[in-house]
Scaffold this motif. Sequence first.
Motif, short mmCIF file in Angstrom:
data_model
loop_
_atom_site.label_atom_id
_atom_site.label_comp_id
_atom_site.label_asym_id
_atom_site.label_seq_id
_atom_site.Cartn_x
_atom_site.Cartn_y
_atom_site.Cartn_z
N VAL A 1 0.83 -1.20 0.00
CA VAL A 1 0.00 0.00 0.00
C VAL A 1 0.87 1.25 0.00
O VAL A 1 0.65 2.20 -0.76
N GLN A 2 1.87 1.26 0.87
CA GLN A 2 2.74 2.43 0.98
C GLN A 2 3.57 2.63 -0.29
O GLN A 2 3.82 3.76 -0.71
N ALA A 3 3.97 1.53 -0.92
CA ALA A 3 4.70 1.65 -2.19
C ALA A 3 3.85 2.29 -3.27
O ALA A 3 4.37 2.94 -4.19
N ALA A 4 2.53 2.12 -3.15
CA ALA A 4 1.60 2.73 -4.12
C ALA A 4 1.27 4.17 -3.75
O ALA A 4 0.50 4.83 -4.46
N GLU B 1 -3.76 -0.55 -8.90
CA GLU B 1 -2.79 -1.65 -8.77
C GLU B 1 -2.92 -2.41 -7.46
O GLU B 1 -2.56 -3.60 -7.40
N VAL B 2 -3.38 -1.75 -6.40
CA VAL B 2 -3.60 -2.48 -5.15
C VAL B 2 -5.09 -2.61 -4.86
O VAL B 2 -5.50 -2.87 -3.72
N ILE C 1 -8.59 -2.75 -16.08
CA ILE C 1 -7.77 -3.78 -15.44
C ILE C 1 -8.41 -5.15 -15.66
O ILE C 1 -7.73 -6.13 -15.97
N TYR C 2 -9.73 -5.21 -15.54
CA TYR C 2 -10.42 -6.47 -15.82
C TYR C 2 -10.22 -6.85 -17.28
O TYR C 2 -10.01 -8.02 -17.61
N GLY C 3 -10.28 -5.84 -18.17
CA GLY C 3 -10.06 -6.10 -19.58
C GLY C 3 -8.67 -6.65 -19.85
O GLY C 3 -8.50 -7.54 -20.69
N GLU C 4 -7.66 -6.11 -19.16
CA GLU C 4 -6.30 -6.60 -19.33
C GLU C 4 -6.15 -8.04 -18.86
O GLU C 4 -5.26 -8.77 -19.32
#
Length: 419
Positions: free
Chosen positions: A65-68, A167-168, A366-369
């Motif tokens: 989380v923190q990296a994001a 991403e998270v 994201i779902y499409g990917e």
Amino acid sequence: MTTEQQLDAWIDAHFDEEVRFLQELVRVPTDTPPGNNAPHAERTAELLAAMGLNAEKHAVPASEVQAAGLQTITNLILRRPYGPGKTIALNAHGDVVPPGEGWTHDPYGGEIVDGKMYGRATAVSKCDIASFTFAIRALESVSASLNARLAGGVELHVTYDEEYGGEVGPDWLLKKGLTKPDLMIAAGFSYQVVVAHNGCLQLEVTVHGDMAHAAIPDSGTDALQGATHILNALYALNTDYLKISSSVEGITHPYLNVGQISGGTNTNVIPGKVVLKVDRRMIPEEDPAEVEASLRRTIEQAADSFKPPRGGRAIGVDVKRILLARALKPLPGNKPLVDAIQKHGQAVFGEAIPAVGTPLYTDVRIYGEHGIPGVIYGAGPRTVRESNAKRADEHLVLEDLRRATQVIARTLFELLQPT
């Protein structure tokens, strides 16, 4: 009374409860940044449990989380399996941009005036946590009363980092193998079904000069003047972008914006460093790698061509990608979703519901990917501007909430019929 009418009637009978549920969601802040969003997930899960809907809580590790760039995230999955068949996911995000200034209503109040609810995320997209939840409840109640068997299942995904790229949120859930639906509907607006959207590339550009006392400017290199030279080169690109058009209805052309500038240490000091944050919207036809390479070339060439007005050393530039959100391109399998939403949307709203693209970017990509066909549809106005989404006094017309919930419930009932 038809099944559709029974679904509508159930939602009408429980609409006051749905409105109160949305008010409770709005009253727990989820400003992102800073992104301390786990408390909202806990409250949402508590409210769902009170309705007999027990959601799984998936806490993302603090380091990720923190990296994001966020503080806390717990994503929720509510699973409602009915039998063999396709699983349809409904995704809405609970994170929002901070309220900012200019409000005449409490941004966390959920105040209702003249048939509209005011508050941050009333239109984007806590409203669809409500519409999706009550569509599921209507589906299950009416099916039970009719003793109608459903095939497949529904999942409600409540995620918390759409503002930072997903991403998270959905991407984390999908990569962990915690979900793999066959189809999905993401939060959107009521008067159109969105089948494509722009991509977004965000870059952080750090311009390095040579800090000096303002009384002796010749002893330094002004990073702000260098940054201004780079800004002019970047904004000049928008003229070229007007010549590039998308073939997707609802999407026009690429464009670039610099949304944040920071730098300098004091008014009496020549700035030694300035940071620009660049947002480049990409139409579905563009290649993100080519777009990024072109932007980097423009920045580097502008930096090389900058001549400090009083001599001094040249400026330096560092460029870092902070977000890449790819465009949503329609997947062939989305047709059942599009057809059902258009049919029921027209019946409920009394007008045609077009299938279009949007210049926004969302988690649906994201779902499409991951190969999951999806569309965007939910509770909201015709345009972002109408609802003041991401602006002061964001609001939702409650009648749009009611009718969008009915459209989703009808769509789910149709798509989950045994074959």
